[in-house]
Design a protein around this motif. Structure first.
Motif, short mmCIF file in Angstrom:
data_model
loop_
_atom_site.label_atom_id
_atom_site.label_comp_id
_atom_site.label_asym_id
_atom_site.label_seq_id
_atom_site.Cartn_x
_atom_site.Cartn_y
_atom_site.Cartn_z
N TYR A 12 0.82 -1.23 -0.62
CA TYR A 12 0.37 -0.18 -0.28
C TYR A 12 0.82 1.69 -0.70
N SER A 13 2.12 1.10 -0.01
CA SER A 13 2.62 2.04 0.77
C SER A 13 3.41 2.33 -0.54
N LYS A 14 3.81 1.45 -1.85
CA LYS A 14 3.92 1.49 -3.09
C LYS A 14 3.14 2.11 -3.72
N ILE A 15 1.55 1.52 -4.05
CA ILE A 15 0.50 2.20 -4.17
C ILE A 15 -0.04 3.64 -3.80
N ASN A 16 0.47 4.07 -2.46
CA ASN A 16 -0.07 4.86 -2.02
C ASN A 16 1.14 6.38 -3.56
N ALA A 17 2.21 5.99 -3.09
CA ALA A 17 3.05 6.27 -3.71
C ALA A 17 3.23 6.40 -5.28
N LYS A 30 -5.89 -0.76 -19.54
CA LYS A 30 -5.69 -2.16 -19.65
C LYS A 30 -3.76 -2.29 -19.30
N LYS A 31 -3.83 -1.75 -18.84
CA LYS A 31 -1.83 -1.81 -18.75
C LYS A 31 -1.36 -2.35 -17.46
N TYR A 32 -1.03 -3.51 -17.82
CA TYR A 32 -1.27 -4.34 -16.21
C TYR A 32 0.13 -4.92 -15.80
N SER A 33 0.54 -5.20 -17.60
CA SER A 33 1.58 -5.51 -16.60
C SER A 33 2.63 -4.25 -16.33
N GLU A 34 2.69 -3.48 -17.09
CA GLU A 34 3.24 -2.08 -16.64
C GLU A 34 2.31 -1.44 -14.94
N LEU A 35 1.43 -1.87 -14.42
CA LEU A 35 0.95 -1.63 -13.17
C LEU A 35 1.24 -2.32 -12.60
N PHE A 36 1.50 -4.14 -12.36
CA PHE A 36 2.91 -4.51 -12.27
C PHE A 36 3.50 -4.70 -11.86
N GLU A 37 4.98 -3.82 -12.61
CA GLU A 37 5.96 -3.66 -12.27
C GLU A 37 5.77 -2.45 -11.60
N LEU A 38 5.43 -1.94 -11.59
CA LEU A 38 5.12 -0.35 -10.87
C LEU A 38 4.49 -0.72 -8.84
N THR A 39 3.60 -2.04 -9.02
CA THR A 39 3.48 -2.09 -7.83
C THR A 39 3.80 -3.27 -7.15
N TYR A 40 3.70 -4.73 -7.63
CA TYR A 40 4.21 -5.69 -7.54
C TYR A 40 5.51 -5.88 -6.93
N THR A 41 6.35 -6.15 -8.44
CA THR A 41 7.88 -5.56 -8.32
C THR A 41 8.09 -4.58 -7.10
N LYS A 42 7.84 -3.76 -7.29
CA LYS A 42 8.75 -2.39 -6.40
C LYS A 42 8.42 -2.68 -5.23
N ALA A 43 6.92 -2.94 -4.80
CA ALA A 43 7.08 -3.62 -3.07
C ALA A 43 7.91 -5.13 -3.38
N LEU A 44 7.78 -6.10 -3.42
CA LEU A 44 8.77 -7.28 -4.07
C LEU A 44 10.02 -7.11 -3.20
N GLN A 45 10.31 -5.80 -4.43
CA GLN A 45 11.85 -5.55 -3.75
C GLN A 45 12.27 -5.02 -2.31
N VAL A 54 8.06 -18.55 -1.45
CA VAL A 54 7.09 -18.42 -2.47
C VAL A 54 6.14 -17.76 -1.76
N GLU A 55 5.95 -17.96 -0.21
CA GLU A 55 5.13 -17.89 0.95
C GLU A 55 4.87 -16.22 1.11
N LYS A 56 5.77 -15.66 0.32
CA LYS A 56 6.06 -13.75 0.35
C LYS A 56 5.39 -14.17 -0.75
N MET A 57 5.46 -14.24 -1.79
CA MET A 57 5.02 -13.76 -3.78
C MET A 57 3.80 -14.67 -3.35
N GLY A 58 3.11 -15.24 -2.27
CA GLY A 58 1.38 -15.91 -2.57
C GLY A 58 0.92 -14.79 -1.54
N ILE A 59 1.34 -13.81 -0.50
CA ILE A 59 0.86 -12.91 -0.24
C ILE A 59 0.74 -12.01 -0.62
N LEU A 60 1.31 -11.25 -0.89
CA LEU A 60 2.01 -10.09 -1.93
C LEU A 60 0.85 -9.81 -3.18
#
Length: 183
Positions: A12-17, A30-45, A54-60
């Motif tokens: 949510y901090s990445k989403i808010n940013a 429908k730019k889902y790949s770009e959205l994934f990079e901006l949210t999921y990938t940045k949060a995971l890092q 695998v648990e961390k990735m599943g929860i995220l």
């Protein structure tokens, strides 16, 4: 603070940013790949926990999906227990699943690298959703099973979002076909 909470907080901090306006624009286009990079990938890092990758990735992935479904007005029920089986997410809801399994998708987020646990969970959810093609599995790794599997990576996750939106439109679940707020 639980691991789940810290992972959600980071997401949510990445989403808010990024900001809701940008997120809604990406969803509308429908730019889902770009959205994934901006949210999921940045949060995971930014997530540094002691739990298995695998648990961390599943929860995220589950947290991001819940957020995106809310923004896309995709009807869903999340984190429910039915007949002593934990269900991650149901589209649109448990009532419809019991009434007409063809009109419902059960989404299972893999949070274990143990194949026996994964197979047991799938067998358990098959007792509730007998239509294999309507059990969608979201996983870090490719799994060779009869259900639909989407990997937690941008192209596959984008296909997942596109397919869920098509499913809800086909079943007339998302009658408004708009996003939560206007751009």
């Amino acid at each position: 603070m639980s691991e789940n909470s810290s992972i959600k907080d980071i997401l949510y901090s990445k989403i808010n940013a990024i900001g809701q306006e940008t997120i809604h624009k990406l969803l509308l286009e429908k730019k889902y790949s770009e959205l994934f990079e901006l949210t999921y990938t940045k949060a995971l890092q930014s997530i540094h926990t002691k739990i298995e990758e695998v648990e961390k990735m599943g929860i995220l992935a589950e947290s991001l999906t819940h957020y995106l479904f809310t923004e896309m007005l995709i009807p869903s029920q999340r984190k429910i227990s039915y007949e002593n089986i934990e269900l991650d997410m149901i589209i649109p809801n448990l009532v419809e699943l019991k009434k007409n399994p063809d009109n419902s998708i059960l989404i299972f987020f893999v949070k274990s690298s143990n194949n026996n646990i994964i197979k047991q969970r799938i067998q358990a959810v098959k007792k509730i959703q007998e239509v294999d093609k309507n059990i969608w599995v979201i996983s870090k790794d490719k799994i060779n099973i009869s259900q639909k599997v989407y990997k937690i990576e941008k192209e596959s996750f984008s296909r997942f979002l596109d397919n869920i939106q098509n499913f809800t439109e086909l079943k007339n679940m998302n009658k408004l076909n708009i996003f939560k707020s206007k751009i």
